[in-house]
Design a protein around this motif. Sequence first.
Motif, PDB file in Angstrom:
ATOM      1  N   ARG A  68      -9.847  -1.274   3.955  1.00  0.00           N
ATOM      2  CA  ARG A  68      -8.987  -2.392   3.546  1.00  0.00           C
ATOM      3  C   ARG A  68      -8.741  -3.362   4.695  1.00  0.00           C
ATOM      4  NH1 ARG A  68      -4.454  -0.322  -0.773  1.00  0.00           N
ATOM      5  NH2 ARG A  68      -5.822   0.998  -1.990  1.00  0.00           N
ATOM      6  N   GLU A 120     -12.001  -5.287   5.153  1.00  0.00           N
ATOM      7  CA  GLU A 120     -12.234  -6.231   4.055  1.00  0.00           C
ATOM      8  C   GLU A 120     -11.422  -7.508   4.193  1.00  0.00           C
ATOM      9  OE1 GLU A 120     -11.406  -3.982   0.517  1.00  0.00           O
ATOM     10  OE2 GLU A 120     -13.301  -2.879   0.634  1.00  0.00           O
ATOM     11  N   CYS A 121     -10.204  -7.396   4.692  1.00  0.00           N
ATOM     12  CA  CYS A 121      -9.361  -8.594   4.798  1.00  0.00           C
ATOM     13  C   CYS A 121      -9.473  -9.252   6.176  1.00  0.00           C
ATOM     14  CB  CYS A 121      -7.912  -8.284   4.456  1.00  0.00           C
ATOM     15  SG  CYS A 121      -7.009  -7.347   5.701  1.00  0.00           S
ATOM     16  N   ILE A 130       0.813  -1.226   0.000  1.00  0.00           N
ATOM     17  CA  ILE A 130       0.000   0.000   0.000  1.00  0.00           C
ATOM     18  C   ILE A 130       0.839   1.265   0.000  1.00  0.00           C
ATOM     19  CG2 ILE A 130      -1.983  -1.112   1.107  1.00  0.00           C
ATOM     20  CD1 ILE A 130      -1.146   0.664   3.642  1.00  0.00           C
ATOM     21  N   GLU A 139      -9.864   4.895   3.501  1.00  0.00           N
ATOM     22  CA  GLU A 139      -9.556   3.696   2.715  1.00  0.00           C
ATOM     23  C   GLU A 139      -8.787   2.654   3.542  1.00  0.00           C
ATOM     24  OE1 GLU A 139      -9.601   1.177  -0.515  1.00  0.00           O
ATOM     25  OE2 GLU A 139     -10.721   3.040  -0.272  1.00  0.00           O
TER      26      GLU A 139
END
Length: 122
Positions: free
Chosen positions: A111, A114-115, A93, A107
């Motif tokens: 992220r 999401e993971c 990233i 963001e």
Amino acid sequence: MGLNSSKAMEVNDSVKKFVDSVISDNKVVVFSKIYCPFCSKAKKVLEKYPILDNQYVVLEIEDRDDCNQIQEYLRQLTGASSVPRVFINGNFIGGGDDTVRLDSSGELGKRLEECQALKQKL
């Protein structure tokens, strides 16, 4: 190929395997040096999030015998050898400023969520 291409450091396979496994086995990885202000910036931003302890690795590389090889391999993977090199879910990233920018935009949290790197709320 020019003369400079032969000057690239040869990275030993064990270093590549080590770096690859650290990145693939953890949701959040920071390759860092303790004295680096950009590393401190990235780590401070990440500390705001309840990241699962067993999924977050900060690898301080300055005292390792293979420090230069790790940085060379990170250059091959990411385009730069400077630290920090921050990975989320196997994806690079960016460095310190990039991590701060992703946090500011929301963001970074997305992220991490999401993971599934964050601790679940009870």
